[in-house]
Design a protein around this motif. Structure first.
Motif, PDB file in Angstrom:
ATOM      1  N   TRP A   6       0.863  -1.187   0.000  1.00 44.65           N
ATOM      2  CA  TRP A   6       0.000   0.000   0.000  1.00 44.65           C
ATOM      3  C   TRP A   6       0.904   1.243   0.000  1.00 44.65           C
ATOM      4  O   TRP A   6       2.085   1.167   0.342  1.00 44.65           O
ATOM      5  CB  TRP A   6      -0.936   0.000   1.206  1.00 44.65           C
ATOM      6  N   SER A   7       0.320   2.363  -0.362  1.00 40.91           N
ATOM      7  CA  SER A   7       1.117   3.592  -0.415  1.00 40.91           C
ATOM      8  C   SER A   7       0.311   4.780   0.087  1.00 40.91           C
ATOM      9  O   SER A   7      -0.893   4.674   0.316  1.00 40.91           O
ATOM     10  CB  SER A   7       1.558   3.895  -1.845  1.00 40.91           C
ATOM     11  N   PHE A   8       0.992   5.920   0.174  1.00 40.20           N
ATOM     12  CA  PHE A   8       0.329   7.177   0.555  1.00 40.20           C
ATOM     13  C   PHE A   8      -0.386   7.756  -0.661  1.00 40.20           C
ATOM     14  O   PHE A   8       0.028   8.741  -1.256  1.00 40.20           O
ATOM     15  CB  PHE A   8       1.349   8.166   1.120  1.00 40.20           C
ATOM     16  N   GLY A  56      -4.680   4.277   8.580  1.00 44.87           N
ATOM     17  CA  GLY A  56      -4.858   5.568   7.915  1.00 44.87           C
ATOM     18  C   GLY A  56      -4.834   5.486   6.390  1.00 44.87           C
ATOM     19  O   GLY A  56      -4.884   6.511   5.725  1.00 44.87           O
ATOM     20  N   ALA A  57      -4.776   4.252   5.849  1.00 48.25           N
ATOM     21  CA  ALA A  57      -4.683   4.126   4.381  1.00 48.25           C
ATOM     22  C   ALA A  57      -5.942   4.680   3.726  1.00 48.25           C
ATOM     23  O   ALA A  57      -7.053   4.453   4.204  1.00 48.25           O
ATOM     24  CB  ALA A  57      -4.505   2.659   3.989  1.00 48.25           C
ATOM     25  N   ALA A  58      -5.764   5.407   2.620  1.00 42.68           N
ATOM     26  CA  ALA A  58      -6.913   5.947   1.877  1.00 42.68           C
ATOM     27  C   ALA A  58      -7.338   4.959   0.799  1.00 42.68           C
ATOM     28  O   ALA A  58      -6.488   4.317   0.164  1.00 42.68           O
ATOM     29  CB  ALA A  58      -6.543   7.277   1.232  1.00 42.68           C
ATOM     30  N   THR A  59      -8.647   4.847   0.599  1.00 44.72           N
ATOM     31  CA  THR A  59      -9.186   3.996  -0.479  1.00 44.72           C
ATOM     32  C   THR A  59     -10.140   4.796  -1.366  1.00 44.72           C
ATOM     33  O   THR A  59     -10.928   4.219  -2.101  1.00 44.72           O
ATOM     34  CB  THR A  59      -9.948   2.781   0.091  1.00 44.72           C
ATOM     35  N   SER A  60     -10.050   6.123  -1.272  1.00 40.51           N
ATOM     36  CA  SER A  60     -11.007   6.991  -1.952  1.00 40.51           C
ATOM     37  C   SER A  60     -11.120   6.680  -3.439  1.00 40.51           C
ATOM     38  O   SER A  60     -12.194   6.763  -4.025  1.00 40.51           O
ATOM     39  CB  SER A  60     -10.565   8.444  -1.768  1.00 40.51           C
ATOM     40  N   LEU A  61      -9.997   6.299  -4.051  1.00 40.17           N
ATOM     41  CA  LEU A  61     -10.012   5.954  -5.462  1.00 40.17           C
ATOM     42  C   LEU A  61      -9.457   4.539  -5.648  1.00 40.17           C
ATOM     43  O   LEU A  61      -8.640   4.273  -6.527  1.00 40.17           O
ATOM     44  CB  LEU A  61      -9.220   6.990  -6.266  1.00 40.17           C
ATOM     45  N   ALA A  62      -9.943   3.623  -4.772  1.00 42.65           N
ATOM     46  CA  ALA A  62      -9.554   2.205  -4.878  1.00 42.65           C
ATOM     47  C   ALA A  62      -9.807   1.688  -6.288  1.00 42.65           C
ATOM     48  O   ALA A  62      -9.148   0.764  -6.765  1.00 42.65           O
ATOM     49  CB  ALA A  62     -10.344   1.371  -3.879  1.00 42.65           C
ATOM     50  N   TRP A  63     -10.762   2.323  -6.979  1.00 36.52           N
ATOM     51  CA  TRP A  63     -11.106   1.879  -8.338  1.00 36.52           C
ATOM     52  C   TRP A  63      -9.937   1.984  -9.300  1.00 36.52           C
ATOM     53  O   TRP A  63      -9.909   1.277 -10.308  1.00 36.52           O
ATOM     54  CB  TRP A  63     -12.307   2.676  -8.850  1.00 36.52           C
ATOM     55  N   TRP A  64      -8.988   2.887  -9.021  1.00 36.63           N
ATOM     56  CA  TRP A  64      -7.859   3.003  -9.950  1.00 36.63           C
ATOM     57  C   TRP A  64      -6.954   1.767  -9.869  1.00 36.63           C
ATOM     58  O   TRP A  64      -6.122   1.552 -10.731  1.00 36.63           O
ATOM     59  CB  TRP A  64      -7.101   4.303  -9.701  1.00 36.63           C
TER      60      TRP A  64
END
Lengths: 744, 172
Positions: free
Chosen positions: A322-324, A376-384
């Motif tokens: 995972w990344s920032f 704290g990982a973001a998944t807002s654009l997991a679709w990408w």
């Protein structure tokens, strides 16, 4: 956990235990109601389905956002008390199982005790740790009680165009972590007595730019849930509660059995392999958080096993971490991605319920891009990440159908490309939204035909572009054109659907900016390979131009550009002047644009199928007539020479040329091995290999075996170690995988 | 028109036409809507067997112009044109001829320059050709250095014994 025998938790644990012991849903051996009176059973199922589908149609007219009203980005479904899907409407099938995980999250975290689950309660969620996919997908769920006993759940999901993100549009492209991806509703009780609470509505008003969309969509979802609850009473009056309880269980077990049967009758067991490699370049973007200012590739390895029993297992070992960025996935998003695959490719003519989920398994390596374990990982654009991954899995399934003799089942997809608009709109307030005309993307090629030009995206088979006029009402922009791009599709015997492009002019605002990005194909990357020799399309482009003279061109009646290509040409030759402009393949966050400035993007075409030199010349001629290929393109790619005889001769020559210009694979291997040993690749690729090796030895071993090397050349990611803990203190969905250290 | 004037084609005839790309769009749509026939696999094998220019028994279609066939008691990969690419479960791509596109110039041979934004520092395109006919069998897009892998290794024993209910006609 309180597992009092009468609790919902006890029912859920019992159900899970029965499945584990027997391999069958609720341990059901016989489907007694189905077998004893199949007509009554079917009538019951039809009644559930018609209730849910007709309710969805009504919900459209209560909602306010174009997401729900114009391009169908919502769904409603019925669940068992334990949270298993019984029946789903049409719409975004992503959420068959995400709603299920949300309900199970509440049960397993003892919501029966605190905050309580009572008649009239309304619960809401967009939290990835509670089964959600990303902040814009907002789930609304109500419990259904009869005589004091919880007998069902009804849930609905809609995609919100604005979710309170840092940048503005509903899906953040640039946030480094969850703290910039907008408003989180973390499996919360937001209403009682069939009404949303006042404090919740105030919270929405104060945390969203366009709260009206979310609030009215919430009301549409609640109204839909209440309509289904009402209808359910009538259904139970007709059939009786005992029948309802048993029949819903049998529907799910039948769904499981049918899924396995479908796999065994249309596919071939074995191991299928693929990779996707979205490229994320951020160092060129001037306004990025320091944590997110980096360039890298997210390698995702996909190994699909079709087992002898007919189960489908997906393993992602070898993927990078995972990344920032907001493209991380977790079990919720990965379940969503799998569901769009199952419902569109395998369970489309059967019953869409959680039965199919019992026939599949995903192994998501902890800490990887497909299972980000940092709280704290973001998944807002997991679709990408999800779109290329599952599009490639569609391709792998196509190989299976081909081998079994069902090429008519083969269909491939396309990347989603997207403009997000933020700033101040023509109505005098703040705005943020993504233009969902991307829901009319072209398909990849099929096994028996070209991909559809302007079809629907992988994530919603009912998706459409929406009217241009609706998008002009939604935000401060006017369309200057939508058009197909010639020669821009994946080449093949059957070609991918054609790329198309849109160009907008800012209208009604002097303070607006845009984010421009695409899943898997931006920044010089490729979405995924084609099938049986088919190619991927040439690439992706976007455009913005600030401080232009377009207003003067409008006033003087001069020619305006009608496509991104034309705008690029006019900016290059000086017919359009701009203070600053960009056109190219890098994802963008534009500077502030004002009235009459420009932005646009290309919606990448679909991948191709088969050798392009075998394409039927009649199809090429139709494409020429429709402007989807140029004369030069048809010759370069397809060997088309004007008539059948000349084309056949040209193609014979081209195949001979291919052989003359090629080398044997062994010769290639001999010449490449030294480069592979020394690790002579670009920094971004070297970094990708090192990041994969940090999490798993899968690629390392494959690489050493293939190149016959003792050492793997990529060992240093150049990244610092730091603690990145998972959440603690509550239950959340996890995946089967090997344990990983809690460091990034 | 009545059915007697134009009798419906048998399932085997339909599959023959499917394999030869001779079905109309209407016929293809009818096929998509039909239940998936249990006889399709055998009909497909028979149809391919009548098309290929060689005699070996086809065990499984692997991809366009590519098959697993029985030869001298073994299962091997064979192209439509007759090139033999090693054991059924091996890396048949490493027996092909290859064109690797790793520069912008290489990519511009197939893509138009105005749209060509693939970065050859990040992705290379590897074309795998039938060594006899020059037919393109597979096109990979991978980061430079990535090992060559086949997309599919079937579980032939399970497929034949457990799913089709008969023995594989060769020793695996």
């Amino acid at each position: 956990m309180n597992s009092d025998d009468r609790s919902i938790l006890a029912q859920l644990l019992n159900s899970e235990s029965l499945f584990e012991q027997t391999g069958r849903y609720q341990g059901l051996e016989k489907l007694e109601l189905l077998e004893s009176d199949p007509l009554r059973f079917e009538a019951f199922h039809s009644r559930l389905m018609s209730t849910i589908i007709s309710t969805r149609e009504t919900m459209k007219y209560i909602a306010s956002s174009p997401a729900v009203r114009d391009f169908e980005e919502f769904v409603i479904g019925l669940y068992t008390p334990e949270g298993d899907a019984v029946a789903l409407s049409t719409g975004i099938m992503v959420h068959v199982h995400t709603l299920s995980e949300f309900i199970k999250f509440m049960i397993k975290n003892n919501y029966e005790q605190d905050p309580g689950i009572r008649p009239g309660d309304i619960f809401e969620n967009n939290e990835v740790w509670a089964g959600g996919v990303h902040t814009p997908d907002v789930m609304t769920v109500i419990p259904v009680f009869q005589d004091g006993e919880l007998i069902a759940w009804i849930g609905a999901v809609s995609h919100e165009l604005e979710a309170g993100t840092y940048e503005g549009p509903g899906m953040s492209v640039l946030t480094p972590d969850r703290y910039g991806e907008g408003l989180h509703i973390s499996a919360e009780k937001v209403g009682e007595d069939d009404h949303f609470r006042r404090d919740y509505l105030i919270r929405l008003q104060m945390n969203l730019r366009n709260s009206g969309w979310w609030i009215l969509d919430d009301k549409a979802k609640l109204a839909g849930c209440l309509m289904v609850r009402e209808a359910l009473r009538g259904i139970i009056d007709t059939y009786g509660l005992d029948f309802y309880r048993s029949a819903t269980k049998e529907l799910i077990e039948e769904g499981r059995r049918n899924f396995l049967k479908r796999v065994r009758s249309t596919m071939v067991p074995g191991v299928y392999r693929g990779i996707t490699m979205p490229v994320h370049l951020r160092t060129h973007v001037p306004y990025v958080h320091p944590l997110a200012k980096n360039d890298f590739i997210d390698l995702v390895c996909q190994e699909m096993t079709v087992t002898g029993e007919g189960k489908i297992e997906l393993d992602y070992e070898g993927s990078t971490g995972w990344s920032f960025h907001p493209f991380n996935c977790a079990p919720g998003p990965m379940n969503g991605g799998f569901w769009i695959t199952l419902t569109q490719l395998l369970a489309y003519d059967g019953r869409v319920n959680d039965g199919a989920y019992l026939g599949v398994k995903q192994y998501l390596p902890e800490g990887s891009i497909v299972n980000a374990t940092y709280k704290g990982a973001a998944t807002s654009l997991a679709w990408w990440t999800l779109i290329p991954v599952f599009a490639n899995i569609w391709r792998l399934m196509g190989i299976s159908w081909y081998a079994r003799g069902f090429p008519e089942e083969i269909i491939m997809s396309t990347p989603t490309c997207m403009v997000g608009v933020a700033g101040f709109d023509q109505f005098g307030g703040p705005t943020g939204y993504q233009n969902f005309e991307m829901a009319g993307e072209s398909f990849g090629a099929r096994g028996v035909a070209d991909g559809m030009d302007c079809g629907s995206p992988i994530w919603n088979s009912e998706g459409i572009q929406g009217d241009a006029e609706t998008w002009e009402m939604t935000g401060p922009n006017a369309y200057l054109g939508r058009s197909f791009v010639a020669d821009h599709h994946g080449y093949g015997r059957f070609r991918g659907g054609a790329a198309w492009q849109s160009l907008w002019m800012v209208r009604g605002s002097n303070l607006v900016n845009v984010t421009l990005s695409a899943s898997g194909c931006m920044n010089g990357g490729v979405f995924h390979k084609g099938l049986f020799g088919g190619y991927p399309p040439a690439g992706w482009k976007c455009l913005w131009a600030a401080g232009t003279n377009v207003g003067e061109l409008v006033a003087s009646g001069a020619k305006l550009p009608s496509s991104l290509d034309e705008a690029e040409e006019m900016l290059s030759d000086g017919r359009i002047t701009a203070r600053e402009w960009y056109c190219g393949p890098l994802n963008q966050w534009s500077p502030n644009l004002s009235e009459n400035d420009l932005f646009g993007l290309v919606y990448y075409g679909g991948v191709g199928y088969g050798d392009p030199l075998a394409r039927d010349p009649r199809l090429i001629e139709a494409d020429l007539a429709n402007g989807l290929v140029t004369v030069e393109g048809s010759r370069a790619v397809y060997g088309y020479a004007g008539d059948l005889e000349a084309t056949t001769a040209e193609r014979d020559e081209r195949r001979a040329e291919r052989l003359a210009h090629s080398v044997t694979a062994q010769e290639w291997w001999d010449s490449e091995r030294e480069r592979a040993r020394a690790g002579q690749v670009s920094d971004v690729v070297a970094h990708m290999y090192a990041r994969s090796a940090k999490l798993s030895d899968s690629i390392v071993e494959k690489y050493k075996a293939f190149w016959q090397l003792e050492e793997f050349p990529y060992t240093d990611t150049g990244e610092p170690d730091f603690a990145a803990p998972a959440p603690t203190g509550f239950y959340f969905p996890v995946s089967s995988s090997r344990p990983r250290p809690q460091t990034a | 028109m009545s059915d007697t004037q134009h009798p419906r084609p048998s399932s085997a005839e339909t599959v023959q036409a499917l394999v030869r790309n001779e079905l109309s769009w209407e016929e293809l749509r009818a096929l998509m809507r039909s239940p998936k026939s249990e006889t399709r696999f055998d009909e497909t094998i028979a149809a391919w067997q009548s098309v290929v220019p060689w005699e070996e028994q086809i065990l499984l279609p692997l991809g366009e112009n590519l098959f697993i066939v029985a030869k001298e008691g073994k299962a091997i990969v064979k192209t439509m044109a007759g090139a033999e690419l090693g054991p059924w479960n091996g890396n048949w791509k490493m027996r092909c001829r290859m064109i690797v596109r790793r520069t912008r110039e290489d990519l511009l041979e197939i893509y138009p320059s105005k749209d060509m934004t693939i970065d050859p520092d990040l992705v290379e395109i590897r074309e795998f050709l039938c060594p006899l006919s020059g037919t393109l069998l597979d096109t990979d897009c991978v980061p430079p250095g990535y090992p060559v892998e086949v997309d599919f290794t079937p579980d032939l024993p399970t497929f034949y014994r457990e799913w089709l209910g008969r023995e594989v006609p060769v020793a695996l």
